[in-house]
Motif scaffolding. Structure first.
Motif, PDB file in Angstrom:
ATOM      1  N   THR A  70      34.946  39.105  30.505  1.00  0.00           N
ATOM      2  CA  THR A  70      35.133  38.460  31.821  1.00  0.00           C
ATOM      3  C   THR A  70      36.318  37.447  31.718  1.00  0.00           C
ATOM      4  OG1 THR A  70      33.360  36.760  30.725  1.00  0.00           O
ATOM      5  CG2 THR A  70      32.730  38.425  32.732  1.00  0.00           C
TER       6      THR A  70
ATOM      7  N   ARG B  54      30.883  40.031  26.851  1.00  0.00           N
ATOM      8  CA  ARG B  54      29.499  40.148  27.191  1.00  0.00           C
ATOM      9  C   ARG B  54      28.964  41.547  26.892  1.00  0.00           C
ATOM     10  NH1 ARG B  54      28.712  35.209  30.456  1.00  0.00           N
ATOM     11  NH2 ARG B  54      30.843  34.320  30.920  1.00  0.00           N
TER      12      ARG B  54
ATOM     13  N   LEU C 130      25.781  40.850  36.816  1.00  0.00           N
ATOM     14  CA  LEU C 130      26.770  41.804  36.574  1.00  0.00           C
ATOM     15  C   LEU C 130      26.401  43.261  36.378  1.00  0.00           C
ATOM     16  CD1 LEU C 130      28.893  39.547  33.941  1.00  0.00           C
ATOM     17  CD2 LEU C 130      29.740  40.178  36.163  1.00  0.00           C
TER      18      LEU C 130
ATOM     19  N   LEU D 120      35.408  42.267  38.356  1.00  0.00           N
ATOM     20  CA  LEU D 120      34.744  41.261  37.805  1.00  0.00           C
ATOM     21  C   LEU D 120      34.909  41.088  36.298  1.00  0.00           C
ATOM     22  CD1 LEU D 120      31.639  41.594  39.842  1.00  0.00           C
ATOM     23  CD2 LEU D 120      32.651  39.408  39.314  1.00  0.00           C
ATOM     24  N   ALA D 121      35.365  42.088  35.678  1.00  0.00           N
ATOM     25  CA  ALA D 121      35.554  42.042  34.136  1.00  0.00           C
ATOM     26  C   ALA D 121      36.437  43.209  33.768  1.00  0.00           C
ATOM     27  CB  ALA D 121      34.323  42.165  33.536  1.00  0.00           C
TER      28      ALA D 121
ATOM     29  N   HIS E   9      32.560  34.187  38.518  1.00  0.00           N
ATOM     30  CA  HIS E   9      32.936  34.717  37.234  1.00  0.00           C
ATOM     31  C   HIS E   9      34.709  34.798  37.493  1.00  0.00           C
ATOM     32  CE1 HIS E   9      29.373  35.690  35.393  1.00  0.00           C
ATOM     33  NE2 HIS E   9      28.828  36.453  36.594  1.00  0.00           N
ATOM     34  N   ASP E  10      35.148  34.733  38.393  1.00  0.00           N
ATOM     35  CA  ASP E  10      36.712  34.897  38.398  1.00  0.00           C
ATOM     36  C   ASP E  10      37.014  34.242  39.534  1.00  0.00           C
ATOM     37  OD1 ASP E  10      39.151  35.777  38.061  1.00  0.00           O
ATOM     38  OD2 ASP E  10      38.977  37.705  38.897  1.00  0.00           O
TER      39      ASP E  10
END
Length: 436
Positions: free
Chosen positions: A142, A148, A158, A169-170, A419-420
């Motif tokens: 992330t 993760r 997620l 998101l990742a 998350h971002d």
């Protein structure tokens, strides 16, 4: 981890000029690259095969995952563990000895992870659903640089978002997917002269839509239309012709497949007919996607329904008299695609009946002209339009509207905010990070 020149990919129509390219060999390389970018306020781009490049890449850190191409098959659990840069060809090859197959798309050279994050509309989609529905777990990094393990138990939000929500998101470093039993299938295509009496494009499209409405969920099909150039390297029956083809994939018996496709063959004389029983490893021959890199722009319009008149209008706008070459594909949806997954995910528009995909080579054609034509096509379909397809937007990365319904988009945007918040991975699904 190594640095390298910008990688060459399948899509050649847009420039790729990042500040730094990282050739990642394993997950720790990805973690280091994300931390480097975050510390310097640089955007992160991810490149596996380059088929779905959303547009030009200028500046930032580009993480190339093509070296992360591992595949591990568990035939007992019927799963595959795949690396971030693995192509579908490698997964198909590894699964085949066990009588298993992934829910891959039509092109074996496409990156399996990126395809699945966008939902994944595959060769056997009506029977088995979206590729995203088969994801069991993901390993990601992330925006905070933290690795993760994402599963329904460890990171449920997620896990929901990454399956159908795309790349924002990742960075995915690995994925576990379920496989299906598909050692062989009956399939191929029937091609017609789209300008000949009796097999004209509008007539074939109308007959196809009538036929599709009678099919069991075990048959996945699409219609494609393309004006072939008059080039000597092309097969003589297709050279210089406007060709309308129906593609079919069916896991039942060859005898039943022959019975099901009889109405297609009754449409009229065919330019080519490749319908046959085949090993699943030959499934890529059904569509015959070009294997060589080239420049193109594409988009997909998701529809609640489609009738013969609507299809005829699409083909009229994009056919031989169109201002540029455009490949049209009409995918029949429904079946398992309409069923809720075992664990909810962000794949939108499950109620859709059809997907109209448009793709134009950028060989002397400018993007603005292509977009104008696509807008005219979408306008003609407007009453039935639900949105756009994230998987089939090629080069239009500056346009995010329509990829998800409003409720899903707000939920995804809320997760980006959490998350971002600095939009390291590209922003917030067309709404503000807070979901407004």
């Amino acid at each position: 981890m190594t640095t390298a020149p910008a990688p060459t990919g399948f899509q050649t129509g847009f420039t790729v000029r990042p500040d730094l390219v990282v050739e990642a060999a394993h997950a720790d390389d990805v973690r280091t690259a994300v931390a480097h970018a975050a510390a310097r306020g640089l955007r992160v781009h991810v490149h596996a095969t380059g088929h779905g490049l959303p547009g030009a890449v200028e500046g930032g850190v580009l993480i190339s995952t093509r070296r992360m191409d591992s595949v591990v098959i568990d035939p007992v659990r019927r799963t595959a563990r795949i690396g971030a840069g693995t192509t579908w060809a490698r997964v198909i090859e590894a699964a085949a000895p066990h009588g298993l197959a992934p829910l891959n798309g039509s092109s074996p050279s496409v990156g399996a992870v990126s395809y699945t994050l966008g939902g994944g509309l595959g060769v056997l989609a009506r029977e088995f659903g979206y590729a995203a529905d088969q994801v069991r777990a993901l390993d990601v990094v992330t925006a905070d640089g933290v690795p993760r393990h994402v599963s329904p138990d460890s990171e449920p939000e997620l896990f929901w978002a990454l399956r159908g929500g795309g790349h924002r998101l990742a960075v995915v470093t690995g994925m576990e997917i379920g496989l299906v039993g598909a050692e062989r299938l009956y399939g191929g295509s029937v091609a017609f002269d789209g300008e000949a009496a009796g097999t004209g494009a509008a007539e074939v499209a109308g007959r196809y839509l009538e036929w599709a409405g009678t099919l069991p969920d075990t048959v996945t099909s699409s219609l494609a239309a393309l004006q072939y150039p008059d080039l000597p390297q092309l097969p003589e029956p297709l050279r210089g012709r406007y060709v309308v083809s129906v593609r079919v994939a069916y896991t039942g018996s060859a005898a039943e497949g022959e019975r099901l496709v009889a109405p297609l063959r009754a449409i009229g004389p065919a330019l080519a007919d490749s319908l046959r029983e085949m090993p699943y490893t030959d499934s890529h021959t059904i569509h015959g996607d070009p294997p060589f890199p080239h420049a193109y722009y594409g988009d997909g319009v998701v529809l609640g329904g489609l009738d013969g008149g609507g299809a005829a209008r699409v083909l009229e706008l994009t056919g031989p008299k169109a201002p540029m070459t455009t490949v049209v594909q009409i995918n029949h949806l429904g079946g398992a695609l309409a069923a809720p997954p075992a664990v909810d995910n962000a794949v939108p528009y499950r109620e859709a009946g059809f997907l109209v995909r448009l793709l134009s080579p950028l060989d002397g054609t400018d993007v603005a002209s292509v977009r104008a034509l696509y807008a005219e096509v979408a306008e003609g379909l407007a009453p039935a339009v639900l949105g756009r397809s994230l998987n089939f937007s090629f080069g239009g990365g500056d346009r995010t509207e329509g990829f998800h319904d409003a409720r899903t988009r707000r939920r995804l945007a809320g997760l980006v905010s959490r998350h971002d918040p600095a939009s390291l991975f590209g922003g917030s699904y067309g709404v503000s990070p807070g979901g407004r």
